[in-house]
Design a protein around this motif. Sequence first.
Motif, PDB file in Angstrom:
ATOM      1  N   PHE A  85       0.761  -1.732   0.280  1.00 23.27           N
ATOM      2  CA  PHE A  85      -0.073   0.048   0.294  1.00 23.27           C
ATOM      3  C   PHE A  85       1.381   1.308   0.073  1.00 23.27           C
ATOM      4  CE2 PHE A  85      -2.685  -3.410   2.150  1.00 23.27           C
ATOM      5  CZ  PHE A  85      -4.383  -2.527   0.995  1.00 23.27           C
ATOM      6  N   GLU A  86       1.945   1.148   0.703  1.00 18.87           N
ATOM      7  CA  GLU A  86       2.592   2.362   1.083  1.00 18.87           C
ATOM      8  C   GLU A  86       4.392   2.153  -0.263  1.00 18.87           C
ATOM      9  OE1 GLU A  86       3.844   2.815   4.839  1.00 18.87           O
ATOM     10  OE2 GLU A  86       1.932   2.596   5.178  1.00 18.87           O
ATOM     11  N   GLU A  87       4.383   1.378  -0.174  1.00 20.10           N
ATOM     12  CA  GLU A  87       5.761   1.140  -1.440  1.00 20.10           C
ATOM     13  C   GLU A  87       5.147   1.359  -2.689  1.00 20.10           C
ATOM     14  OE1 GLU A  87       8.731  -1.111  -0.420  1.00 20.10           O
ATOM     15  OE2 GLU A  87       8.807  -0.078   1.581  1.00 20.10           O
ATOM     16  N   ARG A  88       4.427  -0.112  -2.865  1.00 14.09           N
ATOM     17  CA  ARG A  88       3.937   0.015  -4.636  1.00 14.09           C
ATOM     18  C   ARG A  88       2.992   0.788  -4.833  1.00 14.09           C
ATOM     19  NH1 ARG A  88       6.028  -5.712  -6.102  1.00 14.09           N
ATOM     20  NH2 ARG A  88       4.757  -5.836  -7.734  1.00 14.09           N
ATOM     21  N   GLN A  89       1.805   1.075  -3.767  1.00 14.61           N
ATOM     22  CA  GLN A  89       0.490   1.832  -3.949  1.00 14.61           C
ATOM     23  C   GLN A  89       0.082   1.086  -4.903  1.00 14.61           C
ATOM     24  OE1 GLN A  89       1.503   6.204  -4.912  1.00 14.61           O
ATOM     25  NE2 GLN A  89       2.947   6.286  -2.867  1.00 14.61           N
ATOM     26  N   LEU A 123      -1.446  -9.811  -5.156  1.00 18.63           N
ATOM     27  CA  LEU A 123       0.120  -9.860  -4.885  1.00 18.63           C
ATOM     28  C   LEU A 123       0.017 -10.018  -3.026  1.00 18.63           C
ATOM     29  CD1 LEU A 123       2.982  -8.925  -5.372  1.00 18.63           C
ATOM     30  CD2 LEU A 123       2.728  -6.992  -4.973  1.00 18.63           C
ATOM     31  N   CYS A 124      -0.846  -9.807  -2.374  1.00 19.23           N
ATOM     32  CA  CYS A 124      -1.010  -9.638  -1.263  1.00 19.23           C
ATOM     33  C   CYS A 124      -1.307 -11.071  -0.504  1.00 19.23           C
ATOM     34  CB  CYS A 124      -2.386  -8.798  -0.308  1.00 19.23           C
ATOM     35  SG  CYS A 124      -1.891  -9.240   1.605  1.00 19.23           S
ATOM     36  N   ALA A 125      -1.544 -12.076  -1.120  1.00 21.58           N
ATOM     37  CA  ALA A 125      -1.947 -13.396  -1.113  1.00 21.58           C
ATOM     38  C   ALA A 125      -0.890 -14.274  -0.960  1.00 21.58           C
ATOM     39  CB  ALA A 125      -3.661 -13.787  -1.853  1.00 21.58           C
ATOM     40  N   ASN A 126      -0.465 -14.042  -2.098  1.00 20.84           N
ATOM     41  CA  ASN A 126       0.938 -14.268  -2.868  1.00 20.84           C
ATOM     42  C   ASN A 126       1.842 -14.168  -1.497  1.00 20.84           C
ATOM     43  OD1 ASN A 126       0.216 -15.539  -4.878  1.00 20.84           O
ATOM     44  ND2 ASN A 126       0.610 -14.378  -6.339  1.00 20.84           N
TER      45      ASN A 126
END
Length: 239
Positions: A97-101, A108-111
């Motif tokens: 959320f902060e670096e890649r936005q 991606l989060c699930a992976n």
Amino acid sequence: MFYIKRILGQVRRAIQDYNMIKEGDRIAVGVSGGKDSLTLLVALRRLQEFYPEKFHLEAITITMGIGEFDLTPVRELCKSIGVNYTIEETLIGKIIFEERQEKNPCSLCANMKRGALHNITKALECNKIALAHHRDDVIETLLLSTFYEGRLHTFSPVTYLDRKDIHMIRPLIYTEEKEVKAFIKEYGIKTVKSPCHIDGYTKREDIKNMLKEMTKEKRDIKSNIFGAIKRSGIDGWKE
């Protein structure tokens, strides 16, 4: 006692139908703190008391490194039922959320969370991971894949990860979400809200709402879809 007996029966049938648990298995239960994973944890712990194949349980939570996430209720539950509890701190949320936005962060989060879960599972010398996907999740995933990916795909009851030598099992596949909610209420189990700020605002939630509306007109629509999944044999399913 009604819902724990019902869920235990469903879990045992799923385990036997798909040969999910064998003698001596060390099973890591992925625990988010939500209703589904806590129901699975309690059900497996109860099953452990009488199931003919003896197995060991570990509870694991992967944090995201964002928001308020008080895991005290989960710690207390694990202590009360006698299951070792491990919390793996990560910065997955900050990265996404902060670096890649990321605009569409769920995949991606699930992976990333799966990768962290696999690593801590191996560190705890477990050979299987139990995930709390229930029957509604199976149906919703099929529709998500059909509508947005143009393919017939859903969760497999059992998945083997050869690179990690880990089996992923889903013992709640015969259990409806409404039964999970009733069990949590019946036993007064405290849940922990996800710190993810898009929780409840995803395509999955849209599919869930669509099914809810369709069920008003045809009550057995989800049963029909689930039956079709089993008869189709896709992704390791069988009648």
